[in-house]
Design an enzyme around this catalytic site. Sequence first.
Site, short mmCIF file in Angstrom:
data_model
loop_
_atom_site.label_atom_id
_atom_site.label_comp_id
_atom_site.label_asym_id
_atom_site.label_seq_id
_atom_site.Cartn_x
_atom_site.Cartn_y
_atom_site.Cartn_z
N CYS A 1 0.87 -1.18 0.00
CA CYS A 1 0.00 0.00 0.00
C CYS A 1 0.90 1.22 0.00
O CYS A 1 1.79 1.34 0.85
CB CYS A 1 -0.89 -0.01 1.24
SG CYS A 1 -1.79 1.52 1.55
N ASN A 2 0.71 2.12 -0.97
CA ASN A 2 1.53 3.32 -1.04
C ASN A 2 1.36 4.20 0.20
O ASN A 2 2.33 4.74 0.74
CB ASN A 2 1.17 4.13 -2.29
CG ASN A 2 1.61 3.46 -3.57
OD1 ASN A 2 2.68 3.72 -4.08
ND2 ASN A 2 0.78 2.58 -4.09
N THR A 3 0.13 4.36 0.66
CA THR A 3 -0.14 5.21 1.82
C THR A 3 0.53 4.65 3.07
O THR A 3 1.17 5.38 3.83
CB THR A 3 -1.65 5.34 2.05
OG1 THR A 3 -2.25 5.94 0.89
CG2 THR A 3 -1.96 6.19 3.26
N HIS B 1 -4.57 -0.17 -5.53
CA HIS B 1 -5.92 -0.48 -6.01
C HIS B 1 -6.11 -0.11 -7.49
O HIS B 1 -6.90 -0.73 -8.19
CB HIS B 1 -6.97 0.31 -5.21
CG HIS B 1 -7.22 -0.21 -3.83
ND1 HIS B 1 -6.35 0.00 -2.78
CD2 HIS B 1 -8.25 -0.91 -3.31
CE1 HIS B 1 -6.84 -0.55 -1.69
NE2 HIS B 1 -7.99 -1.11 -1.97
N CYS C 1 -1.45 4.02 -6.28
CA CYS C 1 -2.17 3.26 -5.25
C CYS C 1 -2.32 1.85 -5.79
O CYS C 1 -2.65 1.68 -6.98
CB CYS C 1 -3.54 3.89 -4.97
SG CYS C 1 -4.62 2.88 -3.91
#
Length: 256
Positions: free
Chosen positions: A52-54, A167, A165
Amino acid sequence: MHALLPDEELIYFADSGFAPYGEKPEDVIVARALAIAEFLLRREVKAIVVACNTATAAAIAGLRARYPQLQVVGVEPGLKPAAAQTQTKVVGVLATGSTLASSKFLALQEQIATASGVRFLLQACTGLADQIEKGELNSRETASMVQRYVAPLLAQNADTLVLGCTHYPFVQPLIEQAAAAAGTPIGLIDTGAAVARQLQRLLLQNNLAASSAHNASQLTAYTTGSRTALATAFSNLLGLAPTVEQVSVAAGGTEK
């Protein structure tokens, strides 16, 4: 990773009960990442991929500090390959607001922009990851959202878009449709394959790779959300049918 490392046993943890991360405070994301790492370590993992980038931007430094002997692989938007690919010297970055506001991302952007002369256009895609989590990959609402986020980047002469992201590759067809509607040829950058190769390199480098004789059970999945929803996502998106278990993991590391 599943395709590149067929002898490895993979444990997938979907924190769907707390998704999306992109709109949550950094301290909350860090607490979740550390709690999930504890959960995975109790299952004797030899490496963790923060997919996950975040979460990478917020928590990977804390994970590496707490577990210095553990192989930890993060993901980050592919600004460097995008800078190498663009012809117009304008690159759009689609990501969550948290990723784009993080000091880690901003330092990377400044470094690559200075070295390459590329202008990066940052687009926070509020709500898009949530739509994908719900499985709405082709709905009118999702298509409208993608159009709203992509069109301004194309209008500013971006010829390359970074999927910032993990996703977003699932709505790549909608992104390509938005570009086609604007009459703009577009290149898309997704770092999934590069992350898988980095994991492979670290496992080999540290003599952690499973042998071909290892009888791995391949893939087990856990979720803090709906077991049925995750099983459906695996089936619909990846054509896989792992065992899925619903769990609860608190920030203090307890589970049930």
